[in-house]
Write a protein that holds these residues in place. Structure first.
Motif, PDB file in Angstrom:
ATOM      1  N   VAL A 165      47.656  49.067  46.253  1.00 10.49           N
ATOM      2  CA  VAL A 165      46.833  49.419  44.554  1.00 10.49           C
ATOM      3  C   VAL A 165      48.738  49.616  44.066  1.00 10.49           C
ATOM      4  O   VAL A 165      49.549  50.149  44.670  1.00 10.49           O
ATOM      5  CB  VAL A 165      46.682  50.422  44.935  1.00 10.49           C
ATOM      6  CG1 VAL A 165      46.127  51.575  43.396  1.00 10.49           C
ATOM      7  CG2 VAL A 165      45.209  50.524  45.766  1.00 10.49           C
ATOM      8  N   ASP A 166      48.332  49.173  42.708  1.00  8.69           N
ATOM      9  CA  ASP A 166      49.816  48.933  41.864  1.00  8.69           C
ATOM     10  C   ASP A 166      49.826  50.812  41.766  1.00  8.69           C
ATOM     11  O   ASP A 166      48.495  51.329  41.175  1.00  8.69           O
ATOM     12  CB  ASP A 166      49.135  48.332  40.873  1.00  8.69           C
ATOM     13  CG  ASP A 166      50.548  48.012  40.552  1.00  8.69           C
ATOM     14  OD1 ASP A 166      50.456  48.986  38.720  1.00  8.69           O
ATOM     15  OD2 ASP A 166      51.479  47.537  40.234  1.00  8.69           O
ATOM     16  N   ALA A 167      50.852  50.966  41.763  1.00  8.80           N
ATOM     17  CA  ALA A 167      51.590  52.748  41.403  1.00  8.80           C
ATOM     18  C   ALA A 167      51.366  53.028  40.377  1.00  8.80           C
ATOM     19  O   ALA A 167      50.919  54.230  39.885  1.00  8.80           O
ATOM     20  CB  ALA A 167      52.585  53.329  42.537  1.00  8.80           C
ATOM     21  N   GLU A 168      51.746  51.909  38.653  1.00 15.84           N
ATOM     22  CA  GLU A 168      51.325  52.000  37.860  1.00 15.84           C
ATOM     23  C   GLU A 168      50.361  52.304  37.307  1.00 15.84           C
ATOM     24  O   GLU A 168      50.041  52.484  36.504  1.00 15.84           O
ATOM     25  CB  GLU A 168      53.326  51.885  37.213  1.00 15.84           C
ATOM     26  CG  GLU A 168      53.022  51.339  35.428  1.00 15.84           C
ATOM     27  CD  GLU A 168      54.093  50.795  34.884  1.00 15.84           C
ATOM     28  OE1 GLU A 168      54.004  51.432  33.613  1.00 15.84           O
ATOM     29  OE2 GLU A 168      54.888  50.051  35.886  1.00 15.84           O
ATOM     30  N   LYS A 169      49.576  51.084  37.629  1.00 14.06           N
ATOM     31  CA  LYS A 169      48.471  50.833  36.668  1.00 14.06           C
ATOM     32  C   LYS A 169      47.167  50.671  37.763  1.00 14.06           C
ATOM     33  O   LYS A 169      46.372  51.493  36.268  1.00 14.06           O
ATOM     34  CB  LYS A 169      48.499  49.158  36.693  1.00 14.06           C
ATOM     35  CG  LYS A 169      49.557  48.169  36.080  1.00 14.06           C
ATOM     36  CD  LYS A 169      49.938  48.857  34.206  1.00 14.06           C
ATOM     37  CE  LYS A 169      50.731  48.547  33.586  1.00 14.06           C
ATOM     38  NZ  LYS A 169      50.673  48.842  32.095  1.00 14.06           N
ATOM     39  N   VAL A 170      47.274  51.540  38.808  1.00  8.32           N
ATOM     40  CA  VAL A 170      46.805  52.241  39.452  1.00  8.32           C
ATOM     41  C   VAL A 170      45.435  51.317  39.202  1.00  8.32           C
ATOM     42  O   VAL A 170      44.360  50.665  39.192  1.00  8.32           O
ATOM     43  CB  VAL A 170      46.112  52.891  39.036  1.00  8.32           C
ATOM     44  CG1 VAL A 170      45.058  54.159  40.446  1.00  8.32           C
ATOM     45  CG2 VAL A 170      46.768  54.202  38.387  1.00  8.32           C
ATOM     46  N   ILE A 225      59.533  47.272  47.762  1.00  6.32           N
ATOM     47  CA  ILE A 225      58.570  47.347  47.066  1.00  6.32           C
ATOM     48  C   ILE A 225      57.721  48.617  47.121  1.00  6.32           C
ATOM     49  O   ILE A 225      56.509  48.966  46.713  1.00  6.32           O
ATOM     50  CB  ILE A 225      57.464  46.344  46.653  1.00  6.32           C
ATOM     51  CG1 ILE A 225      56.644  46.198  48.437  1.00  6.32           C
ATOM     52  CG2 ILE A 225      58.102  44.790  46.182  1.00  6.32           C
ATOM     53  CD1 ILE A 225      55.432  45.045  48.263  1.00  6.32           C
ATOM     54  N   GLU A 226      58.368  49.566  48.235  1.00  3.23           N
ATOM     55  CA  GLU A 226      57.035  51.146  48.358  1.00  3.23           C
ATOM     56  C   GLU A 226      57.001  51.760  46.992  1.00  3.23           C
ATOM     57  O   GLU A 226      56.130  52.352  47.441  1.00  3.23           O
ATOM     58  CB  GLU A 226      58.439  51.872  49.051  1.00  3.23           C
ATOM     59  CG  GLU A 226      58.738  50.935  50.975  1.00  3.23           C
ATOM     60  CD  GLU A 226      60.067  50.335  50.649  1.00  3.23           C
ATOM     61  OE1 GLU A 226      59.608  50.138  50.000  1.00  3.23           O
ATOM     62  OE2 GLU A 226      60.277  49.455  51.664  1.00  3.23           O
ATOM     63  N   ASN A 227      57.967  51.788  46.494  1.00  3.12           N
ATOM     64  CA  ASN A 227      57.566  52.863  45.213  1.00  3.12           C
ATOM     65  C   ASN A 227      56.827  51.709  44.315  1.00  3.12           C
ATOM     66  O   ASN A 227      56.203  52.301  43.221  1.00  3.12           O
ATOM     67  CB  ASN A 227      59.059  53.562  44.246  1.00  3.12           C
ATOM     68  CG  ASN A 227      60.186  53.841  45.419  1.00  3.12           C
ATOM     69  OD1 ASN A 227      59.748  54.424  45.925  1.00  3.12           O
ATOM     70  ND2 ASN A 227      60.673  53.866  45.180  1.00  3.12           N
ATOM     71  N   ASP A 228      56.347  51.000  44.502  1.00  2.00           N
ATOM     72  CA  ASP A 228      56.004  49.951  43.424  1.00  2.00           C
ATOM     73  C   ASP A 228      53.871  50.276  43.693  1.00  2.00           C
ATOM     74  O   ASP A 228      53.371  49.637  42.469  1.00  2.00           O
ATOM     75  CB  ASP A 228      56.250  48.922  43.327  1.00  2.00           C
ATOM     76  CG  ASP A 228      57.318  48.502  42.286  1.00  2.00           C
ATOM     77  OD1 ASP A 228      57.766  49.094  41.176  1.00  2.00           O
ATOM     78  OD2 ASP A 228      58.317  47.964  42.818  1.00  2.00           O
ATOM     79  N   ILE A 229      53.634  50.556  44.750  1.00  2.00           N
ATOM     80  CA  ILE A 229      52.715  49.842  45.207  1.00  2.00           C
ATOM     81  C   ILE A 229      52.410  52.042  46.502  1.00  2.00           C
ATOM     82  O   ILE A 229      52.899  52.398  46.117  1.00  2.00           O
ATOM     83  CB  ILE A 229      52.544  49.050  46.660  1.00  2.00           C
ATOM     84  CG1 ILE A 229      53.982  49.874  47.885  1.00  2.00           C
ATOM     85  CG2 ILE A 229      52.876  47.966  45.948  1.00  2.00           C
ATOM     86  CD1 ILE A 229      53.065  49.015  49.129  1.00  2.00           C
ATOM     87  N   LYS A 230      50.821  52.233  45.965  1.00  2.00           N
ATOM     88  CA  LYS A 230      50.883  53.350  46.397  1.00  2.00           C
ATOM     89  C   LYS A 230      49.940  53.284  48.366  1.00  2.00           C
ATOM     90  O   LYS A 230      50.895  52.521  48.832  1.00  2.00           O
ATOM     91  CB  LYS A 230      49.358  53.943  45.714  1.00  2.00           C
ATOM     92  CG  LYS A 230      49.059  54.416  44.623  1.00  2.00           C
ATOM     93  CD  LYS A 230      48.123  54.589  44.242  1.00  2.00           C
ATOM     94  CE  LYS A 230      47.423  55.012  42.687  1.00  2.00           C
ATOM     95  NZ  LYS A 230      48.487  56.759  42.394  1.00  2.00           N
ATOM     96  N   SER A 231      50.387  53.941  48.934  1.00  2.00           N
ATOM     97  CA  SER A 231      50.475  55.023  50.689  1.00  2.00           C
ATOM     98  C   SER A 231      48.805  54.247  51.042  1.00  2.00           C
ATOM     99  O   SER A 231      49.567  53.875  52.078  1.00  2.00           O
ATOM    100  CB  SER A 231      50.703  56.105  51.106  1.00  2.00           C
ATOM    101  OG  SER A 231      50.188  57.099  49.820  1.00  2.00           O
ATOM    102  N   ASP A 232      48.127  53.851  49.725  1.00  2.00           N
ATOM    103  CA  ASP A 232      47.101  53.428  50.776  1.00  2.00           C
ATOM    104  C   ASP A 232      46.949  51.986  51.243  1.00  2.00           C
ATOM    105  O   ASP A 232      47.053  51.244  49.685  1.00  2.00           O
ATOM    106  CB  ASP A 232      45.463  53.490  49.752  1.00  2.00           C
ATOM    107  CG  ASP A 232      45.210  55.949  50.282  1.00  2.00           C
ATOM    108  OD1 ASP A 232      45.812  55.773  50.833  1.00  2.00           O
ATOM    109  OD2 ASP A 232      45.010  56.015  48.936  1.00  2.00           O
TER     110      ASP A 232
END
Length: 632
Positions: A165-170, A225-232
């Motif tokens: 899951v993209d962290a910014e665009k969700v 890319i850890e900060n670019d994706i969610k933890s799920d």
């Protein structure tokens, strides 16, 4: 120059200036119209791959000069990039490319990969036998003498995807939609990367295959890319199992999903119906189990919360549809293994994760008998080089020799019971028609007194039979699951791991099948002969309402004929050999070891001896007296 000429030149110049002035806004409107068309078309698109043609009308493009065309192209590229970012987040640059396939292969397995999704799209068993042919082939290739390696699944009905899951665009992103770039390749390693906006940020899948192994190391690397994706993050893995044996319906009986939590024994979904389960996590492995082969996801660190499902399919091409969705870490590197492996107990045991338990050898007692008694003897006999049929015969002989003392004790008890049968009949006749509890108690007392007086133990024949039962049921599990029987023939049976057929009907008889298995017929016939020869030793049921044991024993061979018609011919042959030996042993014991006259004399001698009442008999008499007092 006269006055008229001067006036004409001035007028011409004025006309030219007016024409240039009037045409300049017209060119701008064409460019604006082209841009407007781009925006109008782009606003109707939901996804790039489902979008319509975003090019403006050809007439508009023809009106643009080179400068306007550059502006138009930049606007078009910008619009497409924005749409890709909205749909794929940081991985927008990895959604286009040309699909290419790659191979990793050793002496055991051959794996095919696609750069789209960086996933395994096919697994073949390429181990060779002593003749240089593929050791594992489908049943049809075996019959047709075709030398093709067996495939465990196919690209179009399989899936392996990391769900992010993209962290910014969700927005959800599936790795199967991305084109990975192959960054490293050698004989034992493939490394794929899907870049996330720059060359220094990427999702990396690496696969390592060592010589002589059935497992491939699979590592996931979230590089910067850890900060670019969610933890799920979930790993989705599914496939339709390909049928590799004689009939798919026979395979489906023992195909399912099995799994194991650390610290627990293996568990599994239903083998005969659709089933699914949500697992809490801390999983050691998840196995998509076929009859003789398995695809397994293994983790030494533990697989997270998972949902597994298995669906029974129809037809002859596929067995079951397997699917799993497992939570995996979203930081650093994640190390896993994929196993594409035959269901060989000793081989699976080398992984030290109790994966060998996917081979169902029966319950605890039966599994113990198979593992520590049947299997070692069978494997030793395999080293002799004899045919599988002779090995099964030798195994039967060895088993019968081992249990010979129990068999003798059983026959001796039966002979003693036969000798006192007339006296037992007198006791039964004495209380016939009496249904009160007092009469039943007295009948039981007299029966026990007769046993005590004659020295006959009614349980002496049951105990040896009970001890032999684990062996009888253990082989019922062992032979159908034995990989050693696969594609091994004997006499008219072409494959001892499946049923033999001497006649195909062309239609199916309910509960029986569409063929006649001669080994099943011989097994049922020998069981009937053994029952008949042993029937004289049977003591009929004497209690009202109890089933007639002789009737049940005569029905059993008929039931076995129906049950075993589609079972492993190796199993039917084992039981057939066992029945023949039982008949021979019974004849030998009765003729040379058991003398009924001597037994009768011994019983008469026991009657003359004064017997002390056992505690059980004393207690029984006390209970009877108390019951009589209460009635008075």
């Amino acid at each position: 120059m006269d006055k008229n000429t001067t006036t004409g030149l001035i007028l011409i110049g004025a006309v030219v200036l007016a024409f240039m002035f009037l045409n300049k806004p017209q060119e701008q409107s064409v460019a604006n119209r082209a841009v407007t068309e781009i925006n109008d078309i782009s606003s109707t698109k939901s996804e790039v791959k489902n979008s319509v043609d975003i090019s403006p009308k050809e007439s508009s493009l023809n009106d643009l000069d080179s400068a306007d065309m550059i502006i138009y192209q930049k606007l078009k590229d910008q619009q497409e990039q924005e749409e890709l970012i909205e749909r794929y987040g940081v991985f927008f640059g990895s959604v286009s490319g040309e699909e290419e396939n790659y191979i990793l292969e050793n002496d055991k397995i051959k794996l095919s990969f696609s750069n789209k999704g960086a996933r395994i799209i096919n697994a073949e068993m390429v181990e060779l036998d002593e003749d240089g042919l593929f050791k594992y082939r489908t049943y049809q290739d075996f019959i047709d003498n075709e030398n093709n390696p067996i495939s465990l699944f196919e690209e179009k009905t399989s899936r392996m995807s990391l769900s992010l899951v993209d962290a910014e665009k969700v927005v959800p992103i599936e790795s199967e939609d991305l084109f990975f770039k192959l960054t490293k390749q050698n004989d034992s390693l493939l490394v794929f990367r899907a870049f996330a906006g720059s060359d220094d940020k990427y999702l990396e899948f690496s696969y390592g295959l060592s010589e002589g192994h059935y497992d491939v190391d699979f590592e996931i690397n979230y590089h910067k890319i850890e900060n670019d994706i969610k933890s799920d993050v979930d790993l989705k893995w599914s496939m339709n199992g390909l049928s590799t044996e004689k009939i798919a319906s026979d395979e489906r009986i023992i195909t399912t999903i099995m799994y194991r939590n650390f610290g627990n024994s293996r568990d599994y979904l239903s083998e005969t119906s659709d089933d699914e389960e949500v697992l809490d996590g801390n999983l050691n492995w998840i196995a998509f189990k076929q009859k003789f082969f398995s695809c397994i996801l293994l983790s030494e660190e533990g697989i997270g919360k998972s949902k597994v499902s298995c669906k029974v399919l129809e037809g002859e091409r596929y067995t079951d549809s397997y699917a799993s969705k497992s939570s995996v870490p979203s930081l650093g590197k994640v190390s896993l293994k994929f196993l594409f492996i035959p269901n060989d107990y000793d081989l699976l045991e080398t992984y030290d994760s109790e994966i060998e338990d996917i081979i169902n050898l029966g319950g605890s007692v039966f599994a113990w008998v198979n593992r520590y008694m049947i299997d070692p003897v069978f494997k030793y006999l395999m080293t002799t080089g004899l045919s599988l049929g002779l090995i099964i015969l030798l195994l039967t002989i060895i088993v019968k020799i081992v249990i010979m003392p129990l068999t003798y004790k059983n026959y001796m008890s039966t002979a003693k019971t036969k000798v006192i049968k007339p006296e037992m009949s007198k006791i039964t006749a004495k209380y016939e028609g009496k249904t009160d509890r007092n009469a039943a108690m007295k009948k039981q007392q007299e029966t026990m007194a007769l046993y005590k007086q004659t020295g006959v133990n009614p349980m002496a024949g049951c105990i040896p039979m009970v001890i032999q039962m684990p062996i009888l049921f253990a082989v019922f599990r062992y032979f159908p699951a034995s990989l050693d029987l696969r594609h091994k023939g004997f006499l008219w049976a072409e494959d001892l791991s499946s049923y033999d057929s001497i006649l195909d009907f062309g239609f199916s008889i309910p509960l029986y099948g569409d063929h006649i298995s001669l080994f099943a017929l011989l097994m049922a016939g020998s069981t009937l002969i053994y029952t008949i020869t042993n029937s004289n030793q049977m003591t009929p049921a004497t209690q009202p309402g109890m089933p007639n044991m002789k009737v049940i024993m005569y029905l059993m061979p008929i039931m076995l004929l129906f049950w075993f018609n589609t079972y492993s011919s190796g199993l039917s042959f084992y039981y057939f050999c066992g029945n023949l030996m039982n008949i021979g042993i019974m004849w030998g014991i009765k003729k040379y070891l058991i003398d009924e006259d001597k037994i009768r004399l011994q019983i008469e001698s026991n009657k003359k001896k004064k017997k002390k009442k056992s505690r059980f008999q004393q207690r029984l008499e006390e209970v009877s007296k108390q019951q009589q007092k209460k009635r008075r």
